[in-house]
Design a protein around this motif. Structure first.
Motif, PDB file in Angstrom:
ATOM      1  N   ARG A   1      36.990 -16.307  -8.738  1.00 22.69           N
ATOM      2  CA  ARG A   1      36.782 -16.959 -10.061  1.00 22.69           C
ATOM      3  C   ARG A   1      35.293 -17.663  -9.882  1.00 22.69           C
ATOM      4  O   ARG A   1      34.861 -17.910  -8.871  1.00 22.69           O
ATOM      5  CB  ARG A   1      37.699 -18.312  -9.882  1.00 22.69           C
ATOM      6  N   LEU A   2      34.817 -18.038 -11.086  1.00 26.61           N
ATOM      7  CA  LEU A   2      33.512 -18.563 -11.405  1.00 26.61           C
ATOM      8  C   LEU A   2      34.052 -20.190 -11.299  1.00 26.61           C
ATOM      9  O   LEU A   2      34.770 -20.625 -12.204  1.00 26.61           O
ATOM     10  CB  LEU A   2      32.922 -18.399 -12.563  1.00 26.61           C
ATOM     11  N   LEU A   3      33.725 -20.761 -10.454  1.00 22.32           N
ATOM     12  CA  LEU A   3      34.137 -22.255 -10.201  1.00 22.32           C
ATOM     13  C   LEU A   3      32.979 -23.354 -10.433  1.00 22.32           C
ATOM     14  O   LEU A   3      33.322 -24.578 -10.570  1.00 22.32           O
ATOM     15  CB  LEU A   3      34.697 -22.571  -8.981  1.00 22.32           C
ATOM     16  N   HIS A   4      31.896 -23.055 -10.327  1.00 22.45           N
ATOM     17  CA  HIS A   4      30.685 -23.972 -10.744  1.00 22.45           C
ATOM     18  C   HIS A   4      29.563 -23.251 -11.549  1.00 22.45           C
ATOM     19  O   HIS A   4      29.551 -21.901 -11.680  1.00 22.45           O
ATOM     20  CB  HIS A   4      30.061 -24.315  -9.337  1.00 22.45           C
ATOM     21  N   PRO A   5      28.986 -24.131 -12.511  1.00 24.49           N
ATOM     22  CA  PRO A   5      27.823 -23.602 -13.171  1.00 24.49           C
ATOM     23  C   PRO A   5      26.682 -22.883 -12.376  1.00 24.49           C
ATOM     24  O   PRO A   5      26.525 -23.423 -11.222  1.00 24.49           O
ATOM     25  CB  PRO A   5      27.282 -24.611 -13.929  1.00 24.49           C
ATOM     26  N   GLN A   6      26.151 -21.949 -12.644  1.00 25.39           N
ATOM     27  CA  GLN A   6      25.098 -21.304 -12.039  1.00 25.39           C
ATOM     28  C   GLN A   6      23.719 -21.039 -12.898  1.00 25.39           C
ATOM     29  O   GLN A   6      23.835 -20.548 -14.133  1.00 25.39           O
ATOM     30  CB  GLN A   6      25.411 -19.945 -11.380  1.00 25.39           C
ATOM     31  N   ILE A   7      22.698 -21.212 -12.410  1.00 23.65           N
ATOM     32  CA  ILE A   7      21.390 -20.860 -13.092  1.00 23.65           C
ATOM     33  C   ILE A   7      20.429 -20.187 -12.184  1.00 23.65           C
ATOM     34  O   ILE A   7      20.399 -20.091 -11.113  1.00 23.65           O
ATOM     35  CB  ILE A   7      20.462 -22.075 -13.431  1.00 23.65           C
ATOM     36  N   ASN A   8      20.381 -18.755 -12.889  1.00 22.98           N
ATOM     37  CA  ASN A   8      19.664 -17.810 -11.963  1.00 22.98           C
ATOM     38  C   ASN A   8      20.355 -17.294 -10.545  1.00 22.98           C
ATOM     39  O   ASN A   8      19.785 -17.208  -9.631  1.00 22.98           O
ATOM     40  CB  ASN A   8      18.240 -17.916 -11.873  1.00 22.98           C
ATOM     41  N   GLY A   9      21.380 -17.370 -10.741  1.00 22.01           N
ATOM     42  CA  GLY A   9      22.301 -17.056  -9.466  1.00 22.01           C
ATOM     43  C   GLY A   9      22.483 -18.267  -8.530  1.00 22.01           C
ATOM     44  O   GLY A   9      23.204 -17.992  -7.461  1.00 22.01           O
ATOM     45  N   VAL A  10      21.989 -19.335  -8.840  1.00 19.16           N
ATOM     46  CA  VAL A  10      22.205 -20.587  -7.918  1.00 19.16           C
ATOM     47  C   VAL A  10      22.847 -21.747  -8.434  1.00 19.16           C
ATOM     48  O   VAL A  10      22.865 -21.888  -9.647  1.00 19.16           O
ATOM     49  CB  VAL A  10      20.622 -21.139  -7.640  1.00 19.16           C
ATOM     50  N   ARG A  11      23.681 -22.304  -7.732  1.00 16.73           N
ATOM     51  CA  ARG A  11      24.771 -23.153  -8.308  1.00 16.73           C
ATOM     52  C   ARG A  11      23.791 -24.365  -8.950  1.00 16.73           C
ATOM     53  O   ARG A  11      22.805 -24.763  -8.187  1.00 16.73           O
ATOM     54  CB  ARG A  11      25.435 -23.971  -7.072  1.00 16.73           C
ATOM     55  N   ALA A  12      24.466 -24.873  -9.996  1.00 12.96           N
ATOM     56  CA  ALA A  12      23.771 -25.997 -10.612  1.00 12.96           C
ATOM     57  C   ALA A  12      24.974 -27.024 -10.907  1.00 12.96           C
ATOM     58  O   ALA A  12      26.010 -26.831 -10.884  1.00 12.96           O
ATOM     59  CB  ALA A  12      22.906 -25.584 -11.874  1.00 12.96           C
ATOM     60  N   ASN A  13      24.452 -28.390 -11.557  1.00  8.01           N
ATOM     61  CA  ASN A  13      25.319 -29.309 -12.013  1.00  8.01           C
ATOM     62  C   ASN A  13      25.506 -29.036 -13.372  1.00  8.01           C
ATOM     63  O   ASN A  13      24.745 -28.312 -14.273  1.00  8.01           O
ATOM     64  CB  ASN A  13      25.019 -30.664 -11.546  1.00  8.01           C
ATOM     65  N   TRP A  14      26.669 -29.716 -13.831  1.00  4.38           N
ATOM     66  CA  TRP A  14      27.023 -29.126 -15.578  1.00  4.38           C
ATOM     67  C   TRP A  14      25.766 -29.761 -16.303  1.00  4.38           C
ATOM     68  O   TRP A  14      25.435 -29.108 -17.132  1.00  4.38           O
ATOM     69  CB  TRP A  14      28.284 -29.849 -15.827  1.00  4.38           C
ATOM     70  N   ASP A  15      25.413 -31.042 -16.123  1.00  6.16           N
ATOM     71  CA  ASP A  15      24.387 -31.639 -16.841  1.00  6.16           C
ATOM     72  C   ASP A  15      23.001 -30.742 -16.992  1.00  6.16           C
ATOM     73  O   ASP A  15      22.661 -30.478 -18.031  1.00  6.16           O
ATOM     74  CB  ASP A  15      23.904 -33.023 -16.248  1.00  6.16           C
TER      75      ASP A  15
ATOM     76  N   LEU B   1      23.849  -9.962 -16.128  1.00  4.38           N
ATOM     77  CA  LEU B   1      22.751  -9.848 -16.949  1.00  4.38           C
ATOM     78  C   LEU B   1      22.281 -11.478 -17.337  1.00  4.38           C
ATOM     79  O   LEU B   1      21.356 -11.532 -18.252  1.00  4.38           O
ATOM     80  CB  LEU B   1      22.995  -8.951 -17.987  1.00  4.38           C
ATOM     81  N   ALA B   2      23.146 -12.140 -16.987  1.00  2.00           N
ATOM     82  CA  ALA B   2      22.918 -13.669 -17.641  1.00  2.00           C
ATOM     83  C   ALA B   2      22.047 -14.469 -17.033  1.00  2.00           C
ATOM     84  O   ALA B   2      21.997 -14.459 -15.704  1.00  2.00           O
ATOM     85  CB  ALA B   2      24.252 -14.162 -17.933  1.00  2.00           C
ATOM     86  N   ASP B   3      21.395 -15.567 -17.571  1.00  2.00           N
ATOM     87  CA  ASP B   3      20.768 -16.472 -16.983  1.00  2.00           C
ATOM     88  C   ASP B   3      21.475 -17.813 -16.589  1.00  2.00           C
ATOM     89  O   ASP B   3      21.035 -18.151 -15.388  1.00  2.00           O
ATOM     90  CB  ASP B   3      19.437 -17.073 -17.906  1.00  2.00           C
ATOM     91  N   VAL B   4      22.523 -18.106 -17.209  1.00  2.00           N
ATOM     92  CA  VAL B   4      23.314 -19.349 -17.010  1.00  2.00           C
ATOM     93  C   VAL B   4      24.601 -18.887 -17.113  1.00  2.00           C
ATOM     94  O   VAL B   4      24.967 -18.195 -17.989  1.00  2.00           O
ATOM     95  CB  VAL B   4      23.080 -20.557 -18.024  1.00  2.00           C
ATOM     96  N   LEU B   5      25.751 -19.006 -16.014  1.00  2.00           N
ATOM     97  CA  LEU B   5      27.011 -18.907 -15.989  1.00  2.00           C
ATOM     98  C   LEU B   5      27.675 -20.403 -16.043  1.00  2.00           C
ATOM     99  O   LEU B   5      27.234 -21.100 -15.422  1.00  2.00           O
ATOM    100  CB  LEU B   5      27.426 -18.077 -14.636  1.00  2.00           C
ATOM    101  N   LEU B   6      28.628 -20.242 -17.094  1.00  2.00           N
ATOM    102  CA  LEU B   6      29.324 -21.517 -17.438  1.00  2.00           C
ATOM    103  C   LEU B   6      30.924 -21.071 -16.886  1.00  2.00           C
ATOM    104  O   LEU B   6      31.397 -20.216 -17.427  1.00  2.00           O
ATOM    105  CB  LEU B   6      29.081 -22.085 -18.726  1.00  2.00           C
ATOM    106  N   PRO B   7      31.515 -21.922 -16.109  1.00  2.00           N
ATOM    107  CA  PRO B   7      32.798 -21.654 -15.568  1.00  2.00           C
ATOM    108  C   PRO B   7      33.691 -22.208 -16.522  1.00  2.00           C
ATOM    109  O   PRO B   7      33.884 -23.472 -16.985  1.00  2.00           O
ATOM    110  CB  PRO B   7      32.876 -22.247 -14.342  1.00  2.00           C
ATOM    111  N   ALA B   8      34.636 -21.266 -17.077  1.00  2.00           N
ATOM    112  CA  ALA B   8      35.745 -21.862 -18.136  1.00  2.00           C
ATOM    113  C   ALA B   8      37.202 -21.725 -17.408  1.00  2.00           C
ATOM    114  O   ALA B   8      37.340 -21.103 -16.456  1.00  2.00           O
ATOM    115  CB  ALA B   8      35.567 -20.854 -19.155  1.00  2.00           C
TER     116      ALA B   8
END
Length: 858
Positions: free
Chosen positions: A54-68, A423-430
């Protein structure tokens, strides 16, 4: 244990489910879609709700990020693109997996606040031609039928629909009705012989895209035999003369059927007033899909066989909320609530209700066009929500390259690793099924609740919430301040009431005072109501419109490739791929090929076939069967690059579309075919998930870990090193047996006295008991015994899975037959096989027939 009433997330049947947090799944006996029935996929839902992968946390360029940080970036990049390049430079690509509430908010943001209509959906791939055909005929996108019609009909014609595998519960309902009323007749119109064909009285093996010729011929026959309802057409239908002239100019032989088949079918249809013509992707997914739909509708309109119990055309949608997406305007060529982008009064009403700063004034990019715009640089920011277009669209490799070409890509998903997410820059966990809360609409216009029975894991959020949070950051706070999914649904119903002055089919007034928390499955406009019973349609003059259609030019190709679904898998397997039970039936990509074609290619059982055209190349296991005609091939669309190194079939599907609906022709692509002669073939079982990089590989989950079918174009220099690489096990004791005479290699890896990896290699396709090998993983069997490739005496080998619902294998069934089971029902009594969804009954019947014949000969 608390059971929660919810709705299945798979096909458009919309079955009710009773679910619990411990994975307990039962059919809801009170839901009017299924009355407690479930298919194999629905029954296995409890095996798919774990958090593995599962995708459980936001990611930016493969690195975990916070929602804001992630939301700020998405809002800023979309706002920047709009400011620099205009609203047409951004796009959303959505999904029939989304709930009504998610769809509504996404549509509102794009069309009413960004001001473009570049929001399309993977539902474009499954039912856009039906939408277009309905609108041409009825004046609006109306599905007139109900599931009860399928049971009340005296004749059910299934066109381009493998109901037994793709809508199993409807197949069960029809089977039960036929058993109760033996005079009921079923005709299966399909280029292939499928599991559905076994229920049919007649199978019409139509040529690819021969449907227009077939139904034009039927319309001409109805006129010749005096079966047209002249009073009905005079009072309620326009366009009869033009449609009939086109039909009479058509050649029914273009259908690929002979004169006797055509005459018998036409007479049966003409002389059976209570007829339902149900159709699915074999009709829709075509360069002439809309014309196919109207050819069918013409016959029902010309005879007045619509709007009455047990008769009418019936579009069977593919996804759980494809209908809901149509209702809320999730397609690029429509506004919310069945309102029209091209109608200025409609646009004004929606903009006024939303109090939005703008409103789209023209249709947006449809799915195939949208990704072409990504490829040519027109799209600067793309948001993909709950779908995997890098696998599911035609020219899948080209689509993947197009997505990679977009400067900024964001995805919302439940899984971390998908072909599109890569292929994405940002992954958002739904949140996923079981965690999210909202509504869906099934194929008979019935809105049901999906309810949460699991907490949202980690940082996952509902799609409507994610979209709203981005909208607020883009400066639209007041319009997206929803507190719950109930608030969104209430606004959706209120918009429908605000637009009530416009003549439309959609009428949600029945939900105006509904208690969202306690909402029961409810059909609009009124439970049990059928559309068009009074002969009134939604064109300005109140009449339906028959459409003159002509047969297309047939595809001139040595091989024509048709794609579709497997019995036990769903789309790109992000959910069903988690279930070992579902994966056991058909665990690798395959291509069905007629025995004559296989012989001409020199393809033996188990051979790998290379399919190729200008778009790409794929490798698939040959499934040699007379179910397909000579020159016709069939392959399932489920395998991704995550699960197969060369089995993503849409890589060789050409991106041709219906010019009216924009729906791609996923049922017919010209390909070449040849045997792929590998240097070696292998079967691997491992306790760890393998990540093979071999020329051919197909990975599937098992009850003891994982399995992989393998093949290579050259032999490894060191089989021991290769085995460790394939299994991901650098540690552990390794035992190797090789046979110089056959070129075979067998390798076992043990750790702590237990078997953790087994690899069987041969210069020819590997012949071993796969279920026996899989069962050895994790056991304390000696390496020597494990390399024999057989179960221990106390572990009988069940054989290849036939019934996924109860995990019943071929050997178990053979033992039951030897023990006296001589009917499918008796096999069910002995093994439970076929007693749940019934989709395996054709296979049970075939195995029974073959075995009893062999036993009689002996």
């Amino acid at each position: 244990m608390t059971l929660t009433r919810t709705t299945c997330p798979y096909c458009g049947v919309g079955c009710g489910v009773l679910a619990a947090a411990d994975g307990t799944i039962k059919g809801d006996p009170d839901h009017p879609a299924n009355f407690g029935r479930l298919c194999s996929k629905g029954a296995a839902l409890g095996e798919t709700i774990d958090l593995d992968g599962r995708l459980l946390h936001p990611q930016i360029n493969g690195v975990r990020a916070n929602w804001d940080t992630a939301l700020d970036m998405v809002a800023q990049r979309f706002s920047d693109a709009i400011a620099q390049h205009g609203p047409e430079s951004v796009a959303f690509y959505a999904s029939g997996q989304m709930l009504i509430e998610d769809y509504y908010v996404a549509n509102k943001l794009m069309k009413g606040f960004i001001g473009a209509a570049n929001i399309d959906t993977n539902s474009r791939l499954c039912m856009a031609s039906s939408v277009a055909g309905h609108k041409r005929a009825f004046g609006t996108d109306t599905v007139p039928g109900t599931y009860e019609d399928l049971e009340q009909a005296d004749l059910v014609v299934l066109v381009g629909s493998n109901l037994a595998w793709c809508h199993p519960v409807l197949h069960q309902r029809i089977a039960a009705a036929k058993q109760a009323r033996p005079h009921m007749r079923i005709v299966n119109v399909d280029p292939r012989r499928t599991a559905t064909t076994d229920l049919a009285d007649v199978h019409l093996r139509i040529a690819p895209d021969g449907d227009v010729a077939l139904f034009n011929g039927l319309l001409a026959y109805l006129a010749e035999t005096g079966k047209l309802d002249k009073a009905y057409t005079e009072n309620h239908v326009n366009g009869l003369d033009a449609a009939l002239a086109a039909a009479q100019a058509s050649d029914p032989a273009d259908s690929g059927l002979n004169a006797r088949e055509l005459a018998d079918f036409y007479a049966l249809w003409a002389n059976t007033p209570k007829v339902v013509t149900a159709y699915s992707q074999g009709v829709n997914q075509s360069v002439c899909g809309t014309d196919k739909v109207n050819a069918i509708l013409n016959c029902h309109l010309a005879t007045g066989r619509i709007g009455k119990a047990g008769m009418g055309p019936f579009s069977l949608t593919g996804q759980p909320n494809a209908m809901g997406g149509r209702e809320v305007g999730g397609l690029a060529n429509m506004l919310a609530n069945h309102l029209e982008i091209g109608n200025e009064a409609h646009r004004s009403a929606v903009q006024s209700f939303w109090q939005s700063p703008t409103i789209c004034t023209k249709p947006g990019l449809k799915a195939v066009d949208l990704f072409e715009a990504c490829a040519n640089g027109q799209i600067k920011a793309l948001w993909v929500i709950s779908t995997n277009p890098a696998v599911s669209l035609p020219d899948a490799d080209g689509v993947a390259a197009a997505i990679a070409n977009v400067p900024f890509v964001v995805t919302s998903d439940i899984m971390e690793k998908t072909d599109t997410n890569a292929l994405a820059d940002v992954l958002l966990p739904a949140t996923g099924w079981g965690e999210k809360d909202g509504t869906v609409t099934n194929s008979e216009r019935r809105i049901s609740r999906q309810r949460a029975f699991l907490p949202a894991p980690a940082e996952a959020r509902p799609d409507w919430k994610i979209i709203s949070d981005v909208a607020k950051r883009m400066g639209f706070s007041g319009a997206f301040s929803y507190g719950s999914s109930a608030d969104v649904f209430a606004e959706y119903v209120a918009l429908d009431q605000a637009a009530s002055a416009f003549p439309r089919d959609l009428d949600l007034s029945i939900f105006a005072d509904a208690d969202y928390a306690k909402m029961v499955p409810t059909q609009w406009p009124r439970n049990g109501a059928r559309f068009f019973a009074n002969g009134q349609y939604y064109h300005p003059d109140g009449k339906a419109q028959m459409v003159a259609v002509t047969s297309p030019v047939s595809l001139n190709s040595r091989f024509t490739l048709n794609t579709g679904r497997n019995r036990d898998q769903w789309h790109t397997m992000t959910r069903t791929g988690k279930s070992a039970r579902l994966g056991a039936h058909l665990a690798e990509p395959y291509v069905e090929m007629n025995p004559v074609d296989a012989a001409a290619l020199g393809a033996l059982p188990g051979a790998l076939i290379a399919l190729q055209n200008s778009r790409g190349r794929v490798l698939m296991r040959a499934l040699i069967t007379p179910r397909v005609a000579q020159g016709a091939l069939f392959a399932p669309m489920h395998w991704t690059r995550q699960r197969s190194t060369a089995g993503t079939v849409n890589s060789v599907m050409t991106p041709l579309t219906d010019p009216i609906s924009g729906q791609p022709a996923l049922k017919a692509s010209a390909v070449t075919a040849e045997v792929f002669k590998a240097k070696w073939y292998g079967f691997l079982a491992s306790i760890l998930e393998p990540d093979p990089r071999t020329t051919y590989a197909a990975v599937a989950r098992t009850n003891t870990g994982w399995q992989a079918e393998l093949a290579g174009s050259k032999n490894p220099e060191d089989w021991e090193a290769e085995a460790r690489l394939l299994t991901g096990q650098a540690e552990g004791d390794l035992s190797l047996q090789s046979d110089a005479a056959t070129g075979g290699v067998r390798i076992a890896i043990t750790q702590g006295g237990r078997i953790t990896g087994l690899l069987f290699v041969s210069p020819n396709p590997v012949v071993v008991s796969r279920s026996a090998i899989i069962a050895l993983i994790g056991t304390d069997t000696s390496a020597l015994a494990a390399l024999a490739g057989r179960n221990a005496a106390d572990r009988p080998d069940p054989g290849a899975t036939v019934c996924a619902c109860f995990d019943v294998g071929r050997n178990t069934l053979l033992a039951a037959i030897a023990g006296g089971a001589s009917t499918v029902a008796a096999l069910g009594d002995a093994t439970c096989a076929g007693t749940n969804c019934g989709s395996c009954k054709p296979e049970l019947a075939a195995l029974l027939d073959q075995t009893l014949q062999r036993m009689a000969a002996e």
